[in-house]
Design a protein around this motif. Structure first.
Motif, PDB file in Angstrom:
ATOM      1  N   GLU A   1       0.453  -2.962   6.231  1.00  0.00           N
ATOM      2  CA  GLU A   1      -0.273  -1.507   5.710  1.00  0.00           C
ATOM      3  C   GLU A   1       0.138  -0.308   6.362  1.00  0.00           C
ATOM      4  N   LEU A   2       1.141  -0.131   7.156  1.00  0.00           N
ATOM      5  CA  LEU A   2       1.733   0.981   7.584  1.00  0.00           C
ATOM      6  C   LEU A   2       1.950   2.020   6.599  1.00  0.00           C
ATOM      7  N   PHE A   3       2.363   1.985   5.352  1.00  0.00           N
ATOM      8  CA  PHE A   3       2.253   2.921   4.380  1.00  0.00           C
ATOM      9  C   PHE A   3       1.291   3.226   3.412  1.00  0.00           C
ATOM     10  N   THR A   4       0.282   2.480   3.568  1.00  0.00           N
ATOM     11  CA  THR A   4      -0.888   2.576   2.874  1.00  0.00           C
ATOM     12  C   THR A   4      -1.409   4.117   2.889  1.00  0.00           C
ATOM     13  N   GLY A   5      -1.449   4.974   1.537  1.00  0.00           N
ATOM     14  CA  GLY A   5      -2.063   6.014   1.657  1.00  0.00           C
ATOM     15  C   GLY A   5      -1.154   7.176   2.372  1.00  0.00           C
ATOM     16  N   ALA A   6       0.221   6.858   2.742  1.00  0.00           N
ATOM     17  CA  ALA A   6       1.102   7.776   3.474  1.00  0.00           C
ATOM     18  C   ALA A   6       2.081   8.313   2.426  1.00  0.00           C
ATOM     19  N   VAL A   7       2.568   9.510   2.483  1.00  0.00           N
ATOM     20  CA  VAL A   7       3.344  10.269   1.848  1.00  0.00           C
ATOM     21  C   VAL A   7       4.729   9.723   1.965  1.00  0.00           C
ATOM     22  N   TRP A   8       5.429   9.393   0.701  1.00  0.00           N
ATOM     23  CA  TRP A   8       7.041   8.826   0.844  1.00  0.00           C
ATOM     24  C   TRP A   8       7.746   9.890   0.067  1.00  0.00           C
ATOM     25  N   VAL A   9       8.674  10.628   0.810  1.00  0.00           N
ATOM     26  CA  VAL A   9       9.434  11.719  -0.091  1.00  0.00           C
ATOM     27  C   VAL A   9      10.553  10.604  -0.701  1.00  0.00           C
ATOM     28  N   VAL A  10      10.597  11.053  -1.856  1.00  0.00           N
ATOM     29  CA  VAL A  10      11.806  10.598  -2.652  1.00  0.00           C
ATOM     30  C   VAL A  10      12.482  11.843  -3.304  1.00  0.00           C
ATOM     31  N   THR A  11      13.894  11.664  -2.777  1.00  0.00           N
ATOM     32  CA  THR A  11      14.837  12.677  -3.235  1.00  0.00           C
ATOM     33  C   THR A  11      15.063  13.173  -4.473  1.00  0.00           C
ATOM     34  N   VAL A  12      15.215  14.431  -4.998  1.00  0.00           N
ATOM     35  CA  VAL A  12      15.719  14.727  -6.316  1.00  0.00           C
ATOM     36  C   VAL A  12      16.689  15.763  -6.284  1.00  0.00           C
ATOM     37  N   ASP A  13      17.900  15.215  -5.706  1.00  0.00           N
ATOM     38  CA  ASP A  13      19.134  15.922  -5.687  1.00  0.00           C
ATOM     39  C   ASP A  13      20.036  16.120  -6.897  1.00  0.00           C
ATOM     40  N   GLU A  14      20.799  17.012  -7.019  1.00  0.00           N
ATOM     41  CA  GLU A  14      21.607  17.111  -8.378  1.00  0.00           C
ATOM     42  C   GLU A  14      22.441  15.786  -8.309  1.00  0.00           C
TER      43      GLU A  14
END
Length: 320
Positions: free
Chosen positions: A142-155
């Motif tokens: 459950e560590l990630f439940t509700g947490a922000v997870w950045v997914v990069t959007v690079d060129e």
């Protein structure tokens, strides 16, 4: 037993590194019904993972060959200083696999991946979750439940890989915020890496008096919580983002220097306390919007996701 979730957006997942973050990710994915296995260089960690019922190995080459055979999504979950070594192994055994990471800085990882020719299949990631503890034993599903997870959007980001990474984060319970690597590093310098340095300084000042430590309560405990993190992990994280961190540190030092001057000359801390209070209230009241009807791969999708992420948007999985 969960029914395995399959499909183009949900390939098998190979997690390289079973510390707090990697180990929690393996647990979360299996709990969500995803096919996943892990690698760790410590045989003891592998034995512990296997004893808990998880698929794990201490053979990196074997884990990667399996990933290549099953066209898995590979997740780099090792400390920053050894990302290059792991990228070299991926290039040797599974160069065609989709690739992401969970490292706290993005540009150095991107550079290491590019050095080994893996950039076309790479999309970076960073779950904004953790504890002061480390290692397999500290992890939980459950560590990630509700947490922000950045997914990069690079060129150049591949839309299929981006979707796989974002879907994995959602399956782990997180909320996906798209961001460019450089912008991510500048942001986390302020809200993650600088707090570590301030916590170390506060803990060190408090240690100067045994009476102070005897009287310490909530504000000292909360302000120094992350100082309990293993020093080598803090150094790897902060030194890996030194340029952005220096700017944030300079800003904090200027605020404290000005506050000291005002306190000494006028016995007045109004500016710092009022501004800090207002900033905290803004943080508490911030609300995230949903990013809908924006499918990776449509014209201008990268720019649109970056703009939506800057505005605090959270990506919602396309189900149509």
């Amino acid at each position: 037993m969960s029914t395995p979730l399959e499909g183009p957006a949900r390939p098998p997942v190979c997690v390289l590194g079973l510390g707090l973050i990697g180990g929690s990710l393996l647990r979360a994915l299996v709990a969500a019904g995803r096919t996943a296995w892990g690698y760790n260089r410590s045989p003891e960690t592998v034995r512990d993972a296997e004893a808990a019922g998880f698929d794990a190995t201490a053979d990196l080459a074997a884990a990667l060959r399996r990933a290549a055979e099953q066209d898995a999504l590979i997740v780099i979950a090792v400390p920053t200083p050894i990302v290059g070594q792991v990228a070299a192994a991926i290039a040797a055994h599974a160069p065609g696999c989709a690739l992401t990471d969970v490292v706290s800085v993005k540009q150095p990882v991107r550079d290491a991946v590019a050095e080994h020719g893996l950039l076309p299949r790479f999309v970076g990631g960073h779950p904004m979750a953790g504890t002061a503890e480390s290692g397999w034993a500290a992890g939980y599903a459950e560590l990630f439940t509700g947490a922000v997870w950045v997914v990069t959007v690079d060129e150049g980001a591949d839309p299929q890989v981006w979707t796989q990474v974002a879907t994995m984060a959602v399956d782990a319970g997180a909320q996906v915020v798209p961001a460019e690597s450089a912008e991510h590093d500048a942001a986390v310098a302020r809200i993650s890496h600088l707090p570590h340095l301030l916590a170390e300084a506060l803990a060190s000042v408090g240690a100067g008096s045994q009476l102070a430590l005897a009287l310490a309560a909530g504000s000292f405990r909360d302000g120094t919580r992350v100082a309990a993190t293993a020093p080598e992990l803090v150094r790897a994280m902060c030194e890996g983002n030194s340029t952005a961190l220096l700017g944030a540190l300079d800003e904090a030092l200027e605020l404290l220097t000005n506050a000291r001057a005002s306190l000494a000359a006028q016995n007045d801390l109004t500016e710092l306390t009022d501004n800090g209070h207002a900033a905290r209230r803004n943080y508490e009241q911030a609300r995230r919007s949903e990013i809908r009807n924006l499918e990776p791969g449509i014209p201008g999708w990268r720019e649109q996701l970056r703009d939506a992420g800057r505005a605090g948007g959270v990506w919602c999985e396309v189900t149509a």
